[in-house]
Scaffold this active site. Structure first.
Site, PDB file in Angstrom:
ATOM      1  N   LYS A 252      -0.361 -10.822 -13.984  1.00  0.00           N
ATOM      2  CA  LYS A 252      -1.919 -10.886 -14.908  1.00  0.00           C
ATOM      3  C   LYS A 252      -1.216 -11.766 -16.253  1.00  0.00           C
ATOM      4  O   LYS A 252      -0.296 -11.115 -16.808  1.00  0.00           O
ATOM      5  CB  LYS A 252      -1.375  -9.571 -14.657  1.00  0.00           C
ATOM      6  CG  LYS A 252      -2.508  -8.925 -13.626  1.00  0.00           C
ATOM      7  CD  LYS A 252      -2.649  -8.023 -13.702  1.00  0.00           C
ATOM      8  CE  LYS A 252      -3.389  -6.722 -12.282  1.00  0.00           C
ATOM      9  NZ  LYS A 252      -4.937  -7.180 -11.979  1.00  0.00           N
ATOM     10  N   ARG A 327      -5.210  -4.356  -1.414  1.00  0.00           N
ATOM     11  CA  ARG A 327      -5.563  -4.458   0.207  1.00  0.00           C
ATOM     12  C   ARG A 327      -4.064  -4.085   0.919  1.00  0.00           C
ATOM     13  O   ARG A 327      -4.200  -3.860   2.170  1.00  0.00           O
ATOM     14  CB  ARG A 327      -5.557  -5.717   0.288  1.00  0.00           C
ATOM     15  CG  ARG A 327      -5.733  -6.586  -0.115  1.00  0.00           C
ATOM     16  CD  ARG A 327      -6.091  -8.384  -0.093  1.00  0.00           C
ATOM     17  NE  ARG A 327      -7.227  -7.648  -1.190  1.00  0.00           N
ATOM     18  CZ  ARG A 327      -8.414  -8.775  -2.293  1.00  0.00           C
ATOM     19  NH1 ARG A 327      -7.918  -9.917  -1.057  1.00  0.00           N
ATOM     20  NH2 ARG A 327      -8.336  -8.693  -3.190  1.00  0.00           N
TER      21      ARG A 327
HETATM   22  N1  BES Z   1      -5.417  -3.719  -9.331  1.00  0.00           N
HETATM   23  C1  BES Z   1      -6.759  -5.049  -9.059  1.00  0.00           C
HETATM   24  C2  BES Z   1      -8.359  -4.515  -9.316  1.00  0.00           C
HETATM   25  C3  BES Z   1      -8.285  -4.904 -10.866  1.00  0.00           C
HETATM   26  C4  BES Z   1      -8.424  -5.590 -11.961  1.00  0.00           C
HETATM   27  C5  BES Z   1      -9.167  -3.185 -10.839  1.00  0.00           C
HETATM   28  C6  BES Z   1      -9.541  -4.574 -12.820  1.00  0.00           C
HETATM   29  C7  BES Z   1      -9.602  -2.285 -12.428  1.00  0.00           C
HETATM   30  C8  BES Z   1      -9.304  -3.456 -13.038  1.00  0.00           C
HETATM   31  C9  BES Z   1      -5.737  -6.008  -8.216  1.00  0.00           C
HETATM   32  O1  BES Z   1      -4.741  -5.265  -7.882  1.00  0.00           O
HETATM   33  C10 BES Z   1      -5.408  -7.631  -8.439  1.00  0.00           C
HETATM   34  O2  BES Z   1      -5.177  -7.801  -8.833  1.00  0.00           O
HETATM   35  N2  BES Z   1      -6.855  -7.803  -7.599  1.00  0.00           N
HETATM   36  C11 BES Z   1      -7.113  -9.442  -7.630  1.00  0.00           C
HETATM   37  C12 BES Z   1      -7.368 -10.307  -6.478  1.00  0.00           C
HETATM   38  C13 BES Z   1      -6.733 -10.954  -6.436  1.00  0.00           C
HETATM   39  C14 BES Z   1      -5.322 -11.556  -6.679  1.00  0.00           C
HETATM   40  C15 BES Z   1      -6.794 -11.702  -5.297  1.00  0.00           C
HETATM   41  C16 BES Z   1      -7.891 -10.075  -8.878  1.00  0.00           C
HETATM   42  O3  BES Z   1      -9.249  -8.780  -8.264  1.00  0.00           O
HETATM   43  O4  BES Z   1      -8.535 -10.652  -9.506  1.00  0.00           O
HETATM   44 ZN    ZN Z   2      -2.991  -6.386  -8.392  1.00  0.00          ZN
END
Ligand code: BES
Ligand code: ZN
Ligand code: ZN
Length: 471
Positions: A252, A327
């Site tokens: 990230k 997921r």
């Molecule tokens: N844990 C994150 C989602 C999240 C973001 C929760 C901000 C709470 C606050 C999740 O695992 C994630 O990173 N999702 C990605 C998915 C994408 C890579 C398809 C997202 O939402 O960007």
């Molecule tokens: Zn994630």
């Protein structure tokens, strides 16, 4: 640690039939919030007056905020003992039973009183918390019971907030599993914890795959509460337990790692406390909680973009992005859920930033194929204060997650509809029972104007307990 903190937090509720005598009072301050006035009585007692400018417009949502404001105003005035008149919270057009009002008040008093002080040094004057509330006027058994139940609910919401707020270094999968055991102590909830070998034996390739990058071993936490005998089918709650989400090799951006990714186990925390809460309230229901717990880390042993994981269900998942890890681990838990022949499965997860983009921070997204469930959740959301709002989950969306090299991909083909992509992925593993997905990423942290401490909001424990009571 959590236990001692919980004890500090608990408000003492007492009841008194008599109203304190009217005393001459002097206005001493008008706070920043224009509806809050502070007086001093002749005997030196502080009187805080919260005005409700348009009582005829009072609704359940506003009542929740009013209850919390009572506490935050008291805290602002460093008041430890409060005297409150019950009838001030009765708005007849709301048609709420006294017990229901009492429950709402107690839960929200506790929630507003909560501060995450686990890592702070106790100041000489003690924590700035309300310690006692005297309820004046009415004290029917119904009201007293409402307060008791409401308080237990508030305490479990706060316990959930403690788990979520705890930094990632102190909340590894192993420690989260230990917290589940601690939370269930003294209740009729049975906790079993599967370790890495058990997870491998069950061929949970999703959980094993995501966990590979971390030196912290995964755990699969199972909580069982058989409140109505083994014959009745249980409700299964599944919670995402990513104890820290760096994104993995698809790391990230810096800002997004620092902003709350230790709370990526909030769904798991909510599930743990909700099962425990059902037991504490003595529900005659069968409830199972499943929490796959991993840490998503980049390292030489991490799963890679492009890797293909063989899931417990036998399906293969092509990893489009290692940051869409929730997921993947949830899919194995949803497969595991089948062995309970559940009458309903609810999964709760901080699954996508996209849900927050879509809804802002005021409601969790719900996605299901079952219109009745969707409606029920919206109603329970209103009733509990854990608001939810639906997004579609049509057949057409299945096209968007078809894999090239594996059966399905963990990412969509476009940058659009991220919350739906996450849910339609989960649906591929949840076709054998009634199912609803709660993407609680929008409600992970408390937001402006909620009269709650910064950090975890404790969603959706209040909704889940209403569900467990009524379903
Ligand atoms: N844990 C994150 C989602 C999240 C973001 C929760 C901000 C709470 C606050 C999740 O695992 C994630 O990173 N999702 C990605 C998915 C994408 C890579 C398809 C997202 O939402 O960007
Ligand atoms: Zn994630
Ligand atoms: Zn995540």
């Amino acid at each position: 640690m959590a236990d001692s903190i919980r004890r500090i937090m608990k408000i003492k509720f007492t009841f008194s039939g008599k109203l304190p005598k009217e005393r001459n009072k002097t206005l001493v301050s008008i706070t920043k919030e224009k509806d809050v006035l502070v007086y001093i009585s002749a005997s030196g007692q502080k009187i805080i007056s919260l005005s409700v400018p348009e009582p005829e417009k009072m609704d359940r949502r506003k009542l929740i905020l009013l209850a919390r404001q009572v506490i935050t105003s008291a805290k602002a005035g460093k008041i430890k003992k409060l005297v409150i008149t019950f009838s001030d919270f009765v708005f007849s057009h709301l048609k709420m039973k006294p017990g229901e009002i009492a429950e709402l008040l107690a839960t929200n008093f506790e929630m507003a009183n909560f501060e995450f002080v686990k890592y702070k040094t106790l100041p000489p004057e003690g924590w700035n918390l309300v310690e006692e509330i005297v309820m004046v006027g009415e004290n029917s058994p119904e009201i007293k019971k409402g307060f008791l139940v409401g308080q237990v609910i508030g305490e479990e919401v706060n316990a959930c907030r403690i788990l979520s707020n705890t930094p990632g270094g102190d909340m590894t999968p192993k420690l989260l599993a230990e917290e589940a055991r601690k939370a269930a102590r003294g209740t009729k909830v049975r906790v079993r914890v599967l370790g890495r070998r058990d997870i491998q034996k069950l061929e949970m390739g999703g959980i094993s795959g995501v966990a590979r990058g971390s030196s912290e071993e995964p755990r699969f936490v199972i909580l069982e509460y058989w409140g109505s005998g083994r014959k009745e089918k249980p409700i299964v709650l599944v919670g995402k337990g990513v104890t820290f989400d760096t994104g993995g090799l698809n790391l990230k951006p810096s800002k997004y790692i620092s902003e709350g990714m230790h709370m990526d186990m909030s769904g798991g925390a909510a599930v743990i406390q909700s099962v425990v809460l059902a037991a504490k309230l003595g529900f005659r229901k069968n409830v199972v909680g499943l929490v796959p717990a991993v840490e998503n880390m980049p390292s030489g042993s991490s799963y890679r973009p492009g890797d293909i994981l063989r899931m417990m269900s036998g399906k293969t998942v092509e990893v489009g992005n290692t940051d869409a890890e929730g997921r993947i681990i949830l899919a194995d838990a949803l497969t595991y859920a089948k062995r309970y022949k559940p009458k309903l499965v609810v999964d709760v997860a901080t699954l996508t930033g996209a849900a927050e983009v879509a809804l802002g921070q005021r409601a969790s997204a719900i996605l299901t194929r079952d219109e009745k469930l969707q409606k029920l959740f919206q109603e329970l959301g209103e009733e509990s204060g854990d608001y939810v709002w639906p997004l579609p989950l049509w057949d057409e969306y299945e096209e968007d997650i078809k894999g090239t090299t594996g059966d399905i991909s963990n990412t969509g083909k476009t940058e659009y509809g991220g919350a739906i992509n996450g849910a339609i992925f989960l649906y591929q593993f949840a076709k054998d029972y009634p199912w609803i997905h709660v993407d609680m990423a929008p409600r992970m942290t408390a937001t402006e104007g909620e009269h709650l401490a910064k950090g975890a909001a404790g969603a959706p424990v209040r909704l889940l307990i209403k569900l467990l009571k009524k379903f």
